[in-house]
Design an enzyme around this catalytic site. Structure first.
Site, PDB file in Angstrom:
ATOM      1  N   PHE A 165     -36.350  21.121 -72.152  1.00  0.00           N
ATOM      2  CA  PHE A 165     -35.225  20.300 -72.610  1.00  0.00           C
ATOM      3  C   PHE A 165     -34.396  19.888 -71.396  1.00  0.00           C
ATOM      4  CE2 PHE A 165     -30.944  19.344 -74.015  1.00  0.00           C
ATOM      5  CZ  PHE A 165     -31.207  18.435 -75.018  1.00  0.00           C
ATOM      6  N   LYS A 187     -23.204  23.034 -68.251  1.00  0.00           N
ATOM      7  CA  LYS A 187     -22.671  23.902 -69.311  1.00  0.00           C
ATOM      8  C   LYS A 187     -21.552  24.866 -68.886  1.00  0.00           C
ATOM      9  CE  LYS A 187     -26.105  23.509 -72.862  1.00  0.00           C
ATOM     10  NZ  LYS A 187     -27.347  22.821 -72.531  1.00  0.00           N
ATOM     11  N   ASP A 235     -33.677  22.841 -63.279  1.00  0.00           N
ATOM     12  CA  ASP A 235     -32.633  22.535 -64.253  1.00  0.00           C
ATOM     13  C   ASP A 235     -31.987  23.856 -64.662  1.00  0.00           C
ATOM     14  OD1 ASP A 235     -31.121  22.115 -66.512  1.00  0.00           O
ATOM     15  OD2 ASP A 235     -32.494  20.660 -67.411  1.00  0.00           O
TER      16      ASP A 235
END
Ligand SMILES: *Cc1c(COP(=O)(O)O)cnc(C)c1O
Length: 386
Positions: free
Chosen positions: A127, A243, A214
């Site tokens: 993702f 995040k 990532d």
């Protein structure tokens, strides 16, 4: 009828307040937050130092654009490089945008070397976000459904399979980079072999590819190191994060090292909001709070939770595997279990189910022992009752 676009389905819980590892709904009920706003509020809600930084900066200077020097932006870049061993930072507003920067770096790195149609290796069940480039990189057809044409320039391999990438290398002479999550979050908290990143580093060195990690979900202390690759003693060429970086203030970053630092020049990339004073000052407070003691606590607490879960429900037929890294915890069940989210809520717990059959816990780093017990015992009861 809501005037919000229907992108998130029906939402039945309204949260209005948070403190530490707890949040409150509009009826005054409190919940232990086992998901932290999807790995965002690692330091907990309403963290005093972050709140102070936000109010301080809001009363001083909110925004000036990247036409000017921004002291908190420089300070945050220095802190990030110090924490990560990387050399240069570009600030974005989100994870997807940080990955867009990484993908652009990979393409320009390839084009500068004269490689036609530079191509990035991405993984199954990855993702990487919801923009066109990042949803193309994502390995989930549900995310891509209906958005054709996708972008060219990506080839895909199974996660945790280095030999499969060797095969791709023989077939595609225009590969320039690998983009991979150290632990797949949305894909089901999938943890690769301990030496996976080391082998990818070696492979990238051999082929002169960029290793692009990532760490949007795994970064900012979530696995017990500032970035997950620090467990492996390697350095990526590019790392993206977002995040947990602002503990709730929207901010992302793309960090580079070595040859990847030389790719962008003036005019190659930019953002109006990226790296603005408010977001950067808040994120500086986050980095200051994420000291070694807190990182050690994340590692220890994560191990302790997995151990307790394994001992109590690990042998049940309905449990396939209990896995994770630091405070990223996945409990894979034999059957899809979306109903557990509502059942947990009745117990005063916020949890998440990802990849259909995996309970995902992304708790704060500041849970008390009592809150940890309540969360873990609740999960045990829910799984036993299946
Ligand atoms: C959440 C996430 C993204 C996307 O971040 P946004 O801020 O939602 O754009 C990308 N990669 C990973 C690994 C993520 O967990």
């Amino acid at each position: 009828m809501s005037t919000l676009m229907n992108t998130y389905g029906e939402r039945t819980l309204t949260l209005v307040k948070g403190e530490g590892s707890r949040v409150w709904d509009d009826a005054g009920n409190s919940y232990i937050d086992g998901i932290s706003g999807i790995a965002v509020c690692g330091l907990g809600h309403s963290h005093p130092a972050v709140t102070r930084a936000i109010t301080e900066q809001a009363g001083t200077l909110l925004h000036v654009s990247n036409l000017y020097n921004i002291p908190p932006q420089r300070e945050l870049a220095d802190k990030l490089c110090q924490a990560s061993g990387m050399e240069k930072v570009f600030f974005s507003n989100s994870g997807a945008e940080a990955n867009e920067a990484a993908i652009k770096i990979a393409r320009k790195y390839g084009n500068d070397k004269g490689i036609e149609n530079p191509t990035v290796v991405v993984m199954n069940s990855a993702f990487h976000g919801r923009t066109m480039a990042t949803l193309t990189a994502t390995g989930n057809t549900k995310v891509q459904q209906g958005f054709a044409p996708l972008l060219p320039g990506f080839v895909r391999a199974p996660f945790n399979d280095v030999a499969a990438i060797e095969v791709l290398a023989a077939e595609h002479k225009n590969i320039v980079a690998i983009l991979v999550e150290p632990v797949q979050g949305e894909g089901g908290v999938r943890v690769p072999a301990d030496d996976y990143l080391n082998k990818l580093r070696e492979l990238c060195d051999r082929h002169e590819w960029l290793l692009m990690l990532d760490e949007i979900q795994t970064g900012n202390g979530r696995t017990g190191q500032y970035f997950a690759y620090q467990h492996n003693g390697i350095k990526p060429d590019v790392v993206t994060t977002a995040k947990g970086l602002g503990n709730g203030v929207p901010i992302g970053a793309c960090l580079t090292h070595g040859r990847a630092s030389e790719v962008f020049g003036p005019g190659n990339h930019g953002s109006t909001f990226g790296g603005n004073p408010l977001a950067c000052h808040a994120a500086c407070a986050v980095l200051d709070a994420l000291d070694n003691e807190m990182l050690a606590q994340v590692a220890e607490r994560g191990e302790q939770i997995r151990e307790t879960l394994r001992q109590s429900i690990g042998e049940l037929d309905q449990v396939v595997e209990i896995r994770g890294h630091g405070l990223m915890i996945g409990i894979e069940l034999a059957e899809p279990c979306p109903e557990l989210v509502a059942k947990a809520r009745e117990l005063g717990l916020l949890i998440n189910v990802t990849a259909g059959n995996t309970i995902r816990l992304l708790p704060t780093f500041v849970m008390t022992d009592e809150e940890t017990d309540t969360l873990v015992n609740g999960i045990i009861a829910l799984v036993e009752a299946l």
